[in-house]
Design an enzyme around this catalytic site. Structure first.
Site, PDB file in Angstrom:
ATOM      1  CG  ASP A   1      56.098  11.934  -5.000  1.00  0.00           C
ATOM      2  OD1 ASP A   1      56.508  12.945  -5.116  1.00  0.00           O
ATOM      3  OD2 ASP A   1      55.844  11.098  -6.147  1.00  0.00           O
TER       4      ASP A   1
ATOM      5  CB  CYS B   1      38.371 -10.860 -34.137  1.00  0.00           C
ATOM      6  SG  CYS B   1      38.401 -12.169 -35.118  1.00  0.00           S
TER       7      CYS B   1
ATOM      8  CE  LYS C   1      39.932  35.726 -25.084  1.00  0.00           C
ATOM      9  NZ  LYS C   1      39.363  34.528 -24.643  1.00  0.00           N
TER      10      LYS C   1
END
Length: 667
Positions: free
Chosen positions: A32, A423, A121
């Site tokens: 990259d 909690c 498809k």
């Protein structure tokens, strides 16, 4: 100036090659960092010279807003497909084709035996690309009415897998494909979108019909191509030849393409695709079955709407609409209180759905979900479907959803941490403690046989078991008073608890329930730090140096071991005789070192765990799924869809015997 323009041409060619390797071949040829360096150089040169080639990768970012869409007349018509929703309808179509071929042969036509090509498809938006004689992407258009579509060239140029210029081309042609949004791109977009997308298809269609091309680019679309609708020059003789042409031009083509010569073949492919459809990273809604021979296609011709030589087998819908009846808040092992949607029952992909996922209050607000309104639900490979959005015309008389003000299980105070409510009662909240104990006893953790959630609930309610360390204080006289516990069952559980004391270090680390630390991560960090103390004292920098441990996981580990309760529990477990052992895996030099390997089917000499351990000792990365990045698939008896996928992708498949021979050659 001339030198700069030549450099621009060179950089464009190099960067387009890098994109093809990455997005089409799935085989990155550059880091990259190196890509970004060349890309930045190109942008600077384009700015300095004012020269931007029509196929420059900088055009993909979409820095334009259009006034409207122009119409485009397709050179070749884009037909719809006739639909079949049962195998009987496919059989009828097949029988008509057989009769037609026989009739044509009787009239002197030399037609080959029927051969069909099955393809997926795709459920996206159809696009038609025109490449000119020089290989330039000239126009991209939507299907429209099949004859006239809308010009979406600027939008399509944001799809990184589509070449803006072909390496070699001589004849003008149009190629049909489907623009799609992957699940990964969909989730990434929705994580920061003000108005979240409802489904993948709308994500793709909306992107291509957005006049703000930068918004199109944000959707990070993909595409697959499957048909040449118009071509000058040489004409294809078969569909397979056409697909080879598309692939040779560098356009992205799906790996799945199957030859079928009988109804049985077609049925097998329908069954296979239905089986894997929820494992895919994109949506499909059926299977396309088309005759391979082009001459047969030409003679069969078309109805007013459809080609007679192809048919689409439609799957049951993945999405449905139903009413949200209520929202139920449940407490997890970490104390997180999460919402679950209670729905009016609805049939979806062959299953009756009554509940669906709602991630958190932010998710509820972004999707506009309200009690009493109709919602879109989508089923993927998860057991419980997810709510994707709300039908706005059903909001009248609906009720707003409010977050919990107290824990629904124990009534304790709740706190908002990030996007989630928790909690704070970690000492006596039943769901938290029960799920913590069940996780600790699970097979991949301490492997306490015969331990169930029902048992954990009884231990909590009747014996006041509030900590995982309390398991090692259980006595037989306590257990036999529990429901469905006799002498034998009590003894078996106590023996299993005692046997769990000798355990592998990674199993113990996983059993502790560190947020975001699964079995694999537990193994990786144990191989690095080799002891509990080593892990407790690990720095952030040391943790992120471990493969696949990112910033969030590293921070979770550090925060976990800061808790006094955690440290005191670990100390108590060790004092009670729990003895986590670190077995250093000695990696031997092997052909499998650093290779990704998948094992499938039944092996004669190895269980699933044994083959995994063996491969890891050889330095292999063991994966549960097959992809283009898989190096080997070890196939045993009754190998199923993983073997099929490996063959489709061209991954090397070896038998158990071949695997052992490869090891033998190295010893």
């Amino acid at each position: 100036m001339v030198d700069k323009i030549e450099r621009i041409k060179e950089l464009v060619e190099i960067l387009n090659k890098y994109s093809y390797d990455y997005y089409v071949l799935d085989n990155p040829s550059v880091s990259d960092k190196d890509y970004d360096k060349k890309y930045d150089e190109l942008k600077l040169l384009e700015k300095e010279t004012g020269v931007v080639l029509p196929y420059s990768p900088t055009l993909r970012i979409g820095d334009i807003v259009l006034d409207g869409f122009n119409k485009y007349t397709h050179k070749g018509k884009l037909w719809s497909l006739d639909k079949a929703q049962s195998l009987d309808e496919i059989k009828d179509w097949h029988n008509r084709n057989i009769k037609f071929v026989n009739d044509m042969r009787a009239q002197g036509e030399d037609l080959p035996d029927l051969k069909y090509i099955a393809t997926k498809k795709f459920d996206g938006l159809t696009v038609n690309l025109t490449y000119n004689e020089e290989g330039m992407l000239e126009v991209s258009a939507t299907r429209g009415n099949g004859e006239i579509g809308e010009n979406v060239t600027a939008q399509v140029k944001t799809i990184k897998s589509i070449p803006l210029k072909l390496q070699e081309n001589h004849d003008l042609f149009e190629v049909h494909g489907e623009a799609i949004m992957t699940q990964e791109a969909f989730e990434k977009y929705n994580s920061s979108a003000d108005s979240p997308l409802k489904n993948l298809r709308n994500g793709a269609a909306g992107a291509l019909r957005n006049l703000n091309v930068k918004e199109t680019a944000r959707r990070d679309l993909s595409a697959f191509f499957y048909d040449v609708g118009y071509k000058e020059g040489y004409q294809f003789k078969t569909y397979l030849e056409m697909m080879d042409f598309i692939k040779e031009k560098g356009l992205p083509v799906d790996d799945y393409l199957k030859v079928c010569v009988s109804i049985e073949d077609i049925k097998n492919e329908i069954d296979y695709i239905e089986k894997i459809r929820f494992d895919l990273n994109y949506d499909i809604d059926g299977l396309v079955i088309a005759i391979d021979d082009i001459r047969t296609r030409e003679l069969l011709g078309y109805t007013v709407k459809f080609p007679k030589w192809a048919i689409a087998y439609k799957f049951e819908a993945q999405e449905a609409t139903t009413k949200l009846v209520d929202v139920e808040w449940n407490v997890g092992r970490s104390g997180r209180i999460g919402p679950t949607a209670i729905l009016e029952p609805v049939e979806l992909a062959g299953v009756t759905v009554k509940r669906a996922t709602l991630n958190n209050m932010d998710d509820i607000k972004r999707k506009g979900v309200r009690i009493g309104a109709d919602v879109f639900i989508r089923r993927s490979n998860d057991v419980i479907p997810e709510i994707m959005g709300t039908l706005e015309n059903t909001l009248e008389n609906s009720e707003e959803i409010f977050p919990p003000t107290e824990c629904p299980a124990c009534g304790s105070h709740v706190v908002l941490n990030g996007a989630h409510y928790f909690c704070e009662n970690t000492l006596s909240c039943k769901p938290q403690l029960v799920k913590t104990i069940v996780h600790y006893a699970s097979r991949d953790a301490m492997n306490i046989a015969g331990f169930s959630e029902k048992t954990a609930e009884q231990l909590f309610e009747k014996l006041n078991i509030k900590s995982i360390s309390d398991l090692y204080k259980l006595k037989k006289e306590d257990l036999i008073n529990l429901e469905k516990f006799g002498d034998k069952k009590a003894e078996n559980l106590l023996n299993a608890v005692e046997g769990s004391k000798e355990c592998k270090l990674y199993s113990f680390i996983y059993a502790l329930g560190i947020p975001n630390v699964g079995v694999k991560t537990a193994k990786d960090i144990v191989n690095k730090f080799k002891s509990i103390d080593g892990l407790k004292n690990a720095t952030f920098e040391e943790l992120v140096s471990v493969q696949d441990v990112g910033d969030i996981v590293a921070q979770d580990i550090i925060e976990f071991f800061k808790e006094e309760k955690v440290i005191s529990t670990i100390d108590e477990l060790l004092s009670l005789g729990v003895n986590p052992i670190f077995d250093e895996v000695k990696i031997v030099e092997s052909i499998f070192k650093d290779k990704t390997v998948v094992a499938t089917g039944t092996l004669q000499n190895y269980s699933r765990t044994e083959i995994k351990t063996k491969l890891e000792s050889l330095g292999a990365k063991v994966s549960g799924s097959v992809s283009k990045k898989t190096d080997y698939v070890i196939a045993g008896e009754s190998a199923g869809s993983k073997l099929t996928k490996a063959e489709e992708l061209g991954v090397e498949v070896i038998s158990e015997e071949e695997f052992e021979k490869m090891l033998g050659r190295e010893s």
